[in-house]
Design an enzyme around this catalytic site. Sequence first.
Site, PDB file in Angstrom:
ATOM      1  N   GLY A   1       0.785  -1.231   0.000  1.00 16.54           N
ATOM      2  CA  GLY A   1       0.000   0.000   0.000  1.00 16.54           C
ATOM      3  C   GLY A   1       0.812   1.273   0.000  1.00 16.54           C
ATOM      4  O   GLY A   1       1.782   1.433  -0.754  1.00 16.54           O
TER       5      GLY A   1
ATOM      6  N   ASP B   1       7.500  -4.760  14.600  1.00 19.77           N
ATOM      7  CA  ASP B   1       6.166  -4.635  15.179  1.00 19.77           C
ATOM      8  C   ASP B   1       6.117  -3.281  15.863  1.00 19.77           C
ATOM      9  O   ASP B   1       6.700  -3.088  16.931  1.00 19.77           O
ATOM     10  CB  ASP B   1       5.920  -5.761  16.185  1.00 19.77           C
ATOM     11  CG  ASP B   1       4.581  -5.647  16.911  1.00 19.77           C
ATOM     12  OD1 ASP B   1       3.828  -4.682  16.616  1.00 19.77           O
ATOM     13  OD2 ASP B   1       4.299  -6.489  17.781  1.00 19.77           O
TER      14      ASP B   1
ATOM     15  N   ASN C   1       4.023   5.004   9.044  1.00 23.57           N
ATOM     16  CA  ASN C   1       2.935   4.707   8.117  1.00 23.57           C
ATOM     17  C   ASN C   1       2.092   3.502   8.516  1.00 23.57           C
ATOM     18  O   ASN C   1       0.938   3.389   8.094  1.00 23.57           O
ATOM     19  CB  ASN C   1       3.530   4.475   6.723  1.00 23.57           C
ATOM     20  CG  ASN C   1       2.541   3.847   5.777  1.00 23.57           C
ATOM     21  OD1 ASN C   1       1.663   4.514   5.215  1.00 23.57           O
ATOM     22  ND2 ASN C   1       2.646   2.528   5.593  1.00 23.57           N
TER      23      ASN C   1
ATOM     24  N   TYR D   1     -10.213   3.604  14.441  1.00 23.10           N
ATOM     25  CA  TYR D   1      -9.245   4.101  13.466  1.00 23.10           C
ATOM     26  C   TYR D   1      -9.145   5.629  13.536  1.00 23.10           C
ATOM     27  O   TYR D   1      -8.052   6.191  13.592  1.00 23.10           O
ATOM     28  CB  TYR D   1      -9.674   3.642  12.069  1.00 23.10           C
ATOM     29  CG  TYR D   1      -8.849   4.174  10.930  1.00 23.10           C
ATOM     30  CD1 TYR D   1      -7.714   3.497  10.501  1.00 23.10           C
ATOM     31  CD2 TYR D   1      -9.214   5.348  10.257  1.00 23.10           C
ATOM     32  CE1 TYR D   1      -6.951   3.975   9.437  1.00 23.10           C
ATOM     33  CE2 TYR D   1      -8.462   5.831   9.193  1.00 23.10           C
ATOM     34  CZ  TYR D   1      -7.333   5.136   8.790  1.00 23.10           C
ATOM     35  OH  TYR D   1      -6.588   5.614   7.734  1.00 23.10           O
TER      36      TYR D   1
ATOM     37  N   LYS E   1      -5.974   8.028  14.536  1.00 24.77           N
ATOM     38  CA  LYS E   1      -5.465   9.026  13.601  1.00 24.77           C
ATOM     39  C   LYS E   1      -5.567  10.440  14.178  1.00 24.77           C
ATOM     40  O   LYS E   1      -4.752  11.312  13.864  1.00 24.77           O
ATOM     41  CB  LYS E   1      -6.215   8.940  12.275  1.00 24.77           C
ATOM     42  CG  LYS E   1      -5.934   7.661  11.497  1.00 24.77           C
ATOM     43  CD  LYS E   1      -4.455   7.455  11.219  1.00 24.77           C
ATOM     44  CE  LYS E   1      -4.212   6.324  10.236  1.00 24.77           C
ATOM     45  NZ  LYS E   1      -2.758   6.117   9.980  1.00 24.77           N
TER      46      LYS E   1
ATOM     47  N   THR F   1      -5.688   1.129  -1.905  1.00 24.76           N
ATOM     48  CA  THR F   1      -4.724   0.269  -1.216  1.00 24.76           C
ATOM     49  C   THR F   1      -5.448  -0.955  -0.678  1.00 24.76           C
ATOM     50  O   THR F   1      -6.679  -0.975  -0.586  1.00 24.76           O
ATOM     51  CB  THR F   1      -4.082   1.001  -0.033  1.00 24.76           C
ATOM     52  OG1 THR F   1      -5.108   1.300   0.937  1.00 24.76           O
ATOM     53  CG2 THR F   1      -3.395   2.287  -0.453  1.00 24.76           C
TER      54      THR F   1
END
Length: 252
Positions: free
Chosen positions: A17, A60, A87, A152, A156, A189
């Site tokens: 991605g 990780d 990322n 998520y 973010k 992606t």
Amino acid sequence: MGRVAGKVALVTGGGSGLGAADCAALAREGARVVVTDVKLETAQRVAARIGEGAVAMELDVASEEAWIATMKAVDEQFGRLDILVNNAGVVLNADVEETTLEQYRWVNSVMSDGVFLGCKHAIPLMNRNDGGSIINMSSTGALLGYPIFFAYSAAKGAVRSMTKSVAVMCQEKGYRIRCNSVHPGSIETPMVQQAEGRPGEEREVPSGVLKPGASGAPEDVAAMVLFLASDESRFVNGAEMVVDNGVTIRPF
């Protein structure tokens, strides 16, 4: 060629991605790239495609021990780190009522804890030489309300705030390190394919200016990452670089 020549870059989640596109763009412009991924084999495939300018390492991002070991390995192999692209990411389709505490902690361990640990352990190595650029991958999910991506978006949002804190701290301490966040919209992606319920079903992204609502290509984000990694962006610090084809500015 040469916009980041002589620099050493580390990209997390580099096995596919956005991460893979970032690695390719940075290497094409002269950087030596450390492709990291929790799945070593995917990082190795990307590094092999790039060739001599890339090495693969397993990482990780949710593990502090792994970050410490990776920074040591980068130091031993290259003696410096100039660019960090935080990322690595995961996605979970669930709103706040559906998300379990375990799921919430898992998502945030990768994207919130992972970015924190990356910044914390990269800064000393970057600061030891000529400083550098930290690029944290956030999302339009940090700017808009997406109920189905609750955990998520929370992660973010943390990335967005951490970025500004790191940028100001580095300035106040006299470190020659900039820190910016990138906020992509829908990009074609594997993660977006999964989120949209079409895993493995890749759609072609046309060239030229895209229509409203269209998905972008990973290279669209990689171009922004390359700019932020280069000295061209020396006056850009603590900024939110939105790459979304106008999604966040539309009134409806």
